[in-house]
Scaffold this active site. Structure first.
Site, PDB file in Angstrom:
ATOM      1  N   CYS A  81       3.715 -12.305  -7.537  1.00  0.00           N
ATOM      2  CA  CYS A  81       5.066 -12.649  -7.089  1.00  0.00           C
ATOM      3  C   CYS A  81       5.609 -13.816  -7.922  1.00  0.00           C
ATOM      4  O   CYS A  81       5.792 -13.669  -9.126  1.00  0.00           O
ATOM      5  CB  CYS A  81       5.079 -12.934  -5.593  1.00  0.00           C
ATOM      6  SG  CYS A  81       6.758 -12.933  -4.886  1.00  0.00           S
ATOM      7  N   HIS A 185       3.316  -7.926  -3.709  1.00  0.00           N
ATOM      8  CA  HIS A 185       2.174  -8.585  -3.064  1.00  0.00           C
ATOM      9  C   HIS A 185       1.071  -7.555  -2.819  1.00  0.00           C
ATOM     10  O   HIS A 185       1.122  -6.816  -1.830  1.00  0.00           O
ATOM     11  CB  HIS A 185       2.600  -9.208  -1.728  1.00  0.00           C
ATOM     12  CG  HIS A 185       3.438 -10.426  -1.882  1.00  0.00           C
ATOM     13  ND1 HIS A 185       2.908 -11.685  -2.028  1.00  0.00           N
ATOM     14  CD2 HIS A 185       4.788 -10.576  -1.926  1.00  0.00           C
ATOM     15  CE1 HIS A 185       3.881 -12.559  -2.143  1.00  0.00           C
ATOM     16  NE2 HIS A 185       5.034 -11.917  -2.087  1.00  0.00           N
ATOM     17  N   GLU A 187      -1.877  -8.033  -1.713  1.00  0.00           N
ATOM     18  CA  GLU A 187      -2.598  -8.362  -0.472  1.00  0.00           C
ATOM     19  C   GLU A 187      -1.879  -7.841   0.770  1.00  0.00           C
ATOM     20  O   GLU A 187      -2.474  -7.762   1.848  1.00  0.00           O
ATOM     21  CB  GLU A 187      -2.818  -9.876  -0.381  1.00  0.00           C
ATOM     22  CG  GLU A 187      -1.620 -10.708   0.030  1.00  0.00           C
ATOM     23  CD  GLU A 187      -0.616 -10.980  -1.091  1.00  0.00           C
ATOM     24  OE1 GLU A 187       0.365 -11.709  -0.838  1.00  0.00           O
ATOM     25  OE2 GLU A 187      -0.809 -10.461  -2.220  1.00  0.00           O
TER      26      GLU A 187
END
Length: 203
Positions: A81, A185, A187
Site C-alpha cells: 500500500c 493489502h 493480509e
C-alpha cells in the site's frame, strides 16, 4: 527465515505480522534499521500519507539501511500500500516529497474517469502484465482488497506486474529486481493474498 517488518510508525503491523506467521514465517517487527542486515525478507508496510511516511523513514534512519539491504545484500523487499508508493522517486500527497527511488516513477492522485469514488476502497481485480513469481498459482483477474487515493505512475512499463481497472487503469503491483510492491493489502485479501505472501517468502 526471519522476516523483518519495518516499523516507521505507520501501518497495520499486527495484521501483516499475523498473516506472515500463518504462512510459516518467523516475523520481527522492528524500529531498528540495523535489524535489516540479518533479515531473509523485508516488508515495508504503510497506511497514511506519503509526506509523513518519508519523514518518519528519514528520521528513523531507515534510508541507508534499506539501500544496503536492497543493493548490496540483495534481500527481497515487499512494499504494501503506502509502502509500495514510498518506493517511488517522488510523491505529491501533502506536497512534493522525495521517495526512496527504488522503482522509478511518481505517485499522484487518482483521477476519476467515470464518476468512480476516491478513495478507492474495496475489492477489485488485478490483470497480469508479466509472468511474475509473486503471482505464481494466483489466477489472472483475481480480486484483492484496496484502500488508497493515490497511485504509482511507473516510468519503465517493464516493471509493472499488474494493473487494475479503476479510474481508467492504475498500476497495482511493481517489481524492480528484488524490490516488489503491491498497492493492495494481501493480509486482507484472503486466499489470493496469502498465496502472494507465501510466494514472496519463497523468493
Amino acid at each position: 527465515m526471519s522476516v523483518v517488518i519495518i516499523d516507521y510508525g505507520m501501518g497495520n503491523l499486527g495484521s501483516v505480522a499475523r498473516a506472515l506467521e500463518e504462512c510459516g514465517a518467523d516475523v520481527v517487527i522492528s524500529d531498528r534499521p540495523e535489524d535489516l542486515h540479518s533479515a531473509s525478507h523485508i516488508i515495508l508496510p504503510g497506511v497514511g500519507a506519503f509526506t509523513e511516511g518519508m519523514s518518519n523513514i528519514y528520521s528513523g534512519g531507515w534510508v541507508p539501511a534499506i539501500e544496503i539491504a536492497v543493493k548490496q545484500d540483495n534481500i527481497p523487499v515487499l512494499g504494501i500500500c503506502l509502502g509500495m508508493q514510498l518506493l517511488a522517486d517522488v510523491g505529491y500527497e501533502g506536497g512534493e516529497t522525495k521517495g526512496l527511488g527504488l522503482v522509478k516513477g511518481q505517485v499522484r492522485l487518482l483521477t476519476s474517469t467515470s464518476q468512480e469514488r476516491i478513495p478507492h476502497v474495496g475489492w477489485n481485480e488485478i490483470s497480469k502484465r508479466t509472468d511474475s513469481p509473486l503471482f505464481a498459482s494466483i489466477p489472472d483477474r483475481s480480486d484483492f482488497y484496496f484502500v488508497h487515493s493515490y497511485h504509482f505512475e511507473v516510468n519503465d512499463q517493464s516493471q509493472v506486474e499488474t494493473v487494475t481497472p479503476y479510474c481508467g487503469s492504475f498500476v497495482s503491483s511493481v517489481r524492480a529486481g528484488n524490490v516488489y510492491g503491491v498497492q493492495f493489502h494481501p493480509e486482507k485479501s484472503q486466499r489470493s493474498g496469502f498465496q502472494l505472501l507465501r510466494n514472496f517468502l519463497s523468493l
